[in-house]
Write an enzyme that holds these catalytic residues in place. Structure first.
Site, mmCIF file in Angstrom:
data_model
loop_
_atom_site.group_PDB
_atom_site.id
_atom_site.type_symbol
_atom_site.label_atom_id
_atom_site.label_comp_id
_atom_site.label_asym_id
_atom_site.label_seq_id
_atom_site.Cartn_x
_atom_site.Cartn_y
_atom_site.Cartn_z
ATOM 1 N N THR A 70 0.795 -1.229 0.000
ATOM 2 C CA THR A 70 0.000 0.000 0.000
ATOM 3 C C THR A 70 0.829 1.281 0.000
ATOM 4 O O THR A 70 0.257 2.371 0.009
ATOM 5 C CB THR A 70 -0.946 0.029 1.210
ATOM 6 O OG1 THR A 70 -0.170 -0.098 2.408
ATOM 7 C CG2 THR A 70 -1.963 -1.109 1.137
ATOM 8 N N TYR A 136 1.131 1.428 -8.010
ATOM 9 C CA TYR A 136 0.205 0.879 -7.012
ATOM 10 C C TYR A 136 -1.167 0.631 -7.622
ATOM 11 O O TYR A 136 -1.708 -0.476 -7.553
ATOM 12 C CB TYR A 136 0.100 1.824 -5.817
ATOM 13 C CG TYR A 136 -1.038 1.494 -4.878
ATOM 14 C CD1 TYR A 136 -1.027 0.305 -4.150
ATOM 15 C CD2 TYR A 136 -2.124 2.356 -4.725
ATOM 16 C CE1 TYR A 136 -2.072 -0.015 -3.297
ATOM 17 C CE2 TYR A 136 -3.169 2.042 -3.873
ATOM 18 C CZ TYR A 136 -3.143 0.860 -3.161
ATOM 19 O OH TYR A 136 -4.187 0.543 -2.329
#
Length: 295
Positions: A70, A136
């Site tokens: 994350t 991401y």
């Protein structure tokens, strides 16, 4: 149900632990790290054999995947890309395959960062094409695609701006900074919706009562900027001495361009499951009360 939760020592995983206490289902909480005071089984979700073994030993028929890379900026490091893709795309595919083999369900947690490249100012719909701006978001979108491609029974839930009493998150960081800094600048040109991880955990449990294959969105109701979020954290915590000022994103250079507007349309989850979504400021107040109580 026998439910395996991955990433159990993260924000959402810890909230799933809390929700599980009031349920009759069997829960198995797993992670690659240990956490004091709670029981956690070790599971490397990049290892297919280990997943199959744990699913078999505990007769698992639902996996809730709360594990992921994350660190948005860190994902842009070329040396980290293979690991980011492994955690955000290959690992969910492994979990999906394991559930496919036992005719079970996978709940895959995804992100608003699958959107953002094209400018828009209306909430992102569930069937909207993904346009990630960084590694991401791209790897999380790939993870969604890989899960769907396995043909397993799945519910993909995109969420946004997650915070909680646990771990590192924006809410806790701003609580710490506004407690001692005389002045702080926070960006006002990125808009979305803060999401209390406990609300998401409750929504997941509600969805599992009568699961329906599909991609859904869950964030709290409302819209704000990171600046607005910080101002409300200040107000509700009483830490108003810090002079919080709005600023543009380009004042904080980043290796990745973040979405300027990533509000999620939650029509699907409301209509399909009857999920009631709390307003973001109400949930923020509840989280801050919990943080204060647990000190």
């Amino acid at each position: 149900m026998n439910i395996l939760v991955t990433g159990a020592n993260g924000q959402l995983g810890n909230e799933m632990r809390i929700v599980a206490k009031s349920l009759s289902h069997f829960f198995l909480f797993t992670d690659v790290s240990q956490q004091d005071g709670v029981e956690t089984a070790y599971l490397d979700i990049t290892n297919m054999d280990d997943i199959r073994k744990m699913v078999s030993e505990h007769n698992i028929n639902v996996i809730v995947n709360c594990a992921a890379w994350t660190n948005v900026d860190g994902a842009e490091d070329p040396e980290k890309y293979a690991l980011v893709e492994k955690l955000n795309a290959t690992a969910p595919e492994n979990l999906a395959k394991a559930m496919k083999e036992v005719d079970g369900w996978l709940v895959q947690i995804s992100t608003d960062y699958v959107f953002g490249k094209e400018p828009y100012n209306t909430p992102c719909k569930e069937d909207q094409k993904g346009t990630p701006t960084g590694v991401y978001g791209a790897t999380k979108l790939l993870g969604e695609q890989k899960v769907i491609a396995t043909g397993c029974k799945h519910m993909i839930i995109r969420t946004a701006w997650l915070y909680s009493e646990f771990g590192k998150n924006f809410c806790k960081t701003m609580l710490a900074l506004t407690a001692y800094k005389p002045q702080l600048k926070v960006v006002f040109d990125q808009c979305g919706t803060p999401t209390y991880a406990l609300d998401l955990a409750n929504a997941i449990v509600k969805m599992l009562e009568k699961p329906v294959v599909g991609t859904y969105h869950f964030s709290n109701e409302g819209v704000c900027s990171w600046y607005d979020f910080t101002k409300m954290i200040q107000e509700y915590s009483g830490q108003t001495a810090c002079d919080v000022q709005p600023c543009h994103s380009d004042e904080f250079p980043s290796p990745v361009k973040r979405p300027a507007y990533s509000v999620l349309d939650k029509t699907g989850i409301k209509e399909t499951f009857g999920v009631k979504v709390p307003y973001w400021t109400d949930s923020l107040q509840q989280c801050l009360k919990n943080i204060e109580t647990w000190k």
